[in-house]
Scaffold this motif. Structure first.
Motif, short mmCIF file in Angstrom:
data_model
loop_
_atom_site.label_atom_id
_atom_site.label_comp_id
_atom_site.label_asym_id
_atom_site.label_seq_id
_atom_site.Cartn_x
_atom_site.Cartn_y
_atom_site.Cartn_z
N ILE A 319 -10.79 -24.80 -24.13
CA ILE A 319 -10.15 -23.32 -24.53
C ILE A 319 -9.45 -22.90 -22.85
CG2 ILE A 319 -10.37 -21.20 -25.41
CD1 ILE A 319 -12.64 -21.83 -26.58
N ARG A 320 -8.24 -22.36 -22.68
CA ARG A 320 -7.31 -22.16 -22.30
C ARG A 320 -7.78 -20.47 -22.35
NH1 ARG A 320 -1.16 -23.78 -20.94
NH2 ARG A 320 -1.03 -22.61 -22.63
N THR A 321 -7.44 -19.85 -21.17
CA THR A 321 -7.68 -18.04 -20.92
C THR A 321 -5.69 -17.75 -21.33
OG1 THR A 321 -7.07 -18.14 -18.33
CG2 THR A 321 -9.21 -18.02 -19.56
N ASN A 442 4.65 -29.36 -18.30
CA ASN A 442 5.81 -28.66 -18.83
C ASN A 442 6.12 -27.74 -17.16
OD1 ASN A 442 5.56 -30.59 -20.79
ND2 ASN A 442 4.24 -28.41 -21.66
N ASP A 443 4.74 -27.32 -16.86
CA ASP A 443 5.12 -26.27 -15.80
C ASP A 443 5.39 -26.53 -14.34
OD1 ASP A 443 5.37 -24.01 -17.54
OD2 ASP A 443 3.44 -23.71 -18.05
N LEU A 444 4.74 -27.92 -14.13
CA LEU A 444 4.38 -28.48 -13.10
C LEU A 444 6.10 -28.90 -12.96
CD1 LEU A 444 3.20 -29.74 -10.82
CD2 LEU A 444 2.55 -31.84 -11.84
N ASP A 452 14.38 -24.01 -14.87
CA ASP A 452 14.10 -23.94 -16.09
C ASP A 452 13.75 -23.94 -17.41
OD1 ASP A 452 13.27 -22.14 -18.13
OD2 ASP A 452 14.28 -19.92 -18.36
N ARG A 453 12.06 -24.13 -18.08
CA ARG A 453 12.43 -25.84 -18.63
C ARG A 453 12.95 -25.18 -20.27
NH1 ARG A 453 5.52 -24.19 -19.63
NH2 ARG A 453 5.95 -24.97 -21.90
N ASP A 454 12.92 -23.60 -20.17
CA ASP A 454 14.02 -23.08 -21.30
C ASP A 454 15.55 -22.95 -21.49
OD1 ASP A 454 12.36 -23.25 -23.61
OD2 ASP A 454 11.90 -20.80 -23.15
#
Ligand code: PEP
Ligand code: MG
Length: 571
Positions: A319-321, A442-444, A452-454
């Motif tokens: 579970i990721r916060t 993805n973020d790395l 920017d990935r978007d």
């Protein structure tokens, strides 16, 4: 292949439909009911947000409540219904358009924010109106292809895969969260088509090829026939692969891997099991917050986490916060305008800045841990100090639960997402503090490449085939293995057959991906040997350009598993 359905600014673009005299008062009551429901939603948000986060954070909901109370809005809508005999939703859309015309060109931040508030309130009323039975002709009853400037993750969450055959957008990237959600639903999507909204009209026939990133507007008979054939082949092959569901993910030379799933809620967790995943490697909890009308409290969070754990294969869940900000927003956190939102006050930086709120989530996760094999994961870690500080917060939360006699999982493993290059470079020190690592590629990639990935203009830099990424991954995976700490890769590249060989060859044994990709990666695993993968990894690590790596891996996939290349994406 389906007819286009154009969305405008996220509000369903529909023509107004004329009402007959008998239905006028019914439409006014429908509008009143929708407003009353929105008022209840906002009151609830004001109460919860001021309790959990503070008065300042609740101010936005108070402002929205004020807008809703303002009689100008409802008088305008009711007059339009009664005098011009148009439906409530059309009247609301007209209001937004009028304000857009008036203020859209004025670059005054105050006015722009008020416009955003008005849109938000009207969006809520429209959602309520949609919840009530829509007039039949407004309800698309055959699948459509959504065409939009942008799809927000919160919108993508509401899509019904039986009604949305495809998505095409002007902005966005392949690893943006709207794209990830579309993938999770099995909806083909192509993003980054500038000028799209000028070219396409609702009702046009469109073919969307999400593998190749091609879109055909009004395709001729030849293209149509070719795509219908390809679609049949694709469906048949995907159907065959799913029969491997119960086979273990073991390579041809007997090495066992873990193929896990990325999920957003209990429905995905169940899908993960039917796709053949052995657990959930990444549960993105933010979607619970994005879909909740207000802020979920501890009991609501506990119930949601428990539902995911119980639905997950082997009740195994990481579970990721909360990982908000960037392209995922809730109105009560991270609502500030930032010049560089992906590098700003987001993710762990944001959620841990609200101690009460953050500990509520930690308490719910620790308590939910009793229902399965659960690990706790912190996103976007940049420094060792952050890890040390977070561990102290978890210790304090455990202690508080213990003192209150509230049962919780005492031995929950604690890990971090490796997404920031600074953390990757200091991996050895971080490994001393954590139980496991999860690589968020993805973020790395976006932070490593400063792309920017978007943003479709820099999509060519957001590439898993980047030599810099390969070097970094090799170093991280090796360090984790040397320290005997489990390492999982959970970015989108985990589901790409072309990335599998180098990753496995570098020593990665755990991958977490959209459930849709588990069958094809399992097929690849079962037809691989370590020797073959190590040779590929070594070769890739000597290469210096994206083109070289991509070309080499594409050839390798075609050679090794010609049947699987039908499913791979050829970015
Ligand atoms: C990642 O960054 O690779 C990741 C898995 O997290 P998210 O896509 O939710 O940012
Ligand atoms: Mg991430």
């Amino acid at each position: 292949m389906a007819r286009a359905f154009c969305l405008d600014h996220g509000l369903l673009q529909q023509d107004a439909f004329p009402l007959d005299a008998a239905s006028l008062s019914g439409e006014v009551s429908r509008f009143d009911r929708a407003c009353a429901a929105v008022a209840r939603e906002l009151d609830d948000s004001i109460e919860r947000v001021s309790r959990q986060l503070g008065e300042e954070e609740a101010a936005i909901f108070r402002a929205h409540r004020q807008l809703l109370r303002d009689p100008t809005l409802s008088t305008r809508v009711k007059t339009a219904i009664l005098e011009r005999k148009i439906d409530a939703a059309a009247a609301l859309r007209e209001i937004v358009q009028d304000y857009d015309k008036l203020f859209g060109q004025i670059a005054d931040p105050y006015l722009q924010e008020r416009m955003a508030d008005l849109r938000d309130v009207i969006g809520r009323i429209l959602t309520q109106l949609n919840r009530e039975q829509l007039p039949a002709h407004l309800n698309p009853n055959e699948p459509v292809i959504l065409v939009a400037e942008e799809i927000l993750p919160s919108q993508a969450l509401t899509f019904d895969r039986h009604l949305v055959a495809g998505i095409v957008t002007e902005t966005g990237g392949a690893t943006g969260h709207a794209a990830i959600l579309a993938r999770a639903l099995g909806i083909p999507a192509v993003s980054g088509l500038r000028g799209l909204m000028r070219e396409v009209h609702t009702g046009d026939l469109i073919a969307v090829d999400g593998r190749e990133g091609h879109v055909y507007l009004n395709p001729g008979p030849e293209v149509e026939a070719a795509y219908r054939k390809l679609q049949r082949e694709y469906t048949d092959f995907a159907g065959k692969l799913i029969e491997n569901r119960d086979l273990p993910p073991i390579t041809a030379d007997g090495i066992r891997l873990e193929l896990l799933a990325n999920v957003n809620g209990p429905a995905d967790a169940a899908t993960a099991g039917s796709a053949g995943a052995t657990g959930v490697g990444l549960y993105r909890t933010e979607y619970l917050f994005l879909t909740h009308p207000s802020v979920p409290d501890e009991e609501e969070q506990l119930a949601a986490y428990r539902a995911v754990i119980e639905a997950a294969p082997n009740q195994q869940v990481t579970i990721r916060t909360l990982d908000l900000g960037g392209d995922k927003h809730v109105p009560y956190l991270g609502h500030r305008n930032e010049a560089n939102p992906f590098m700003g006050f987001r993710s762990i930086r944001l959620s841990s800045a609200y101690p009460e709120f953050f500990q509520t989530q930690l308490r719910a996760i620790l308590r939910a841990g009793r229902y399965g094999n659960v690990s706790l994961l912190f996103p976007m870690i940049s420094t060792l100090e952050e890890v040390q500080r977070l561990k102290k917060i978890v210790d304090r939360t455990r202690l508080a639960l213990q003192r209150a006699g509230t049962p919780f999982a005492e031995e929950m493993p604690l890990g971090i997402m490796l997404e920031v290059p600074a953390a990757a470079l200091c991996i050895e020190a971080i490994l001393e503090e954590v139980d496991f690592i999860s690589i968020g590629s993805n973020d790395l990639i976006q932070y490593l490449m400063a792309a920017d990935r978007d943003n479709p203009h820099v999509a060519h830099l957001c590439e898993p085939f980047s030599p810099a990424l390969m070097q970094l991954l090799n170093r991280v995976i090796r360090a984790c293995n040397e320290h005997g700490k489990p390492v999982t890769l959970c970015g989108e590249m985990a589901g790409w057959p072309r990335c599998f060989l180098p990753l496995f060859g570098m020593g990665l044994r755990r991958l977490s991906m959209s459930p849709a990709f588990v069958p094809s990666i399992k097929e690849v695993v079962r037809h691989t040997t370590l020797e073959m993968a190590q040779a590929v990894a070594q070769r890739v690590l000597t290469m210096h350009t994206v083109g070289e790596i991509r070309g080499y891996l594409t050839r390798k996939v075609r050679e090794a598993w010609p049947h699987v290349s039908l499913l791979d994406m050829s970015h």
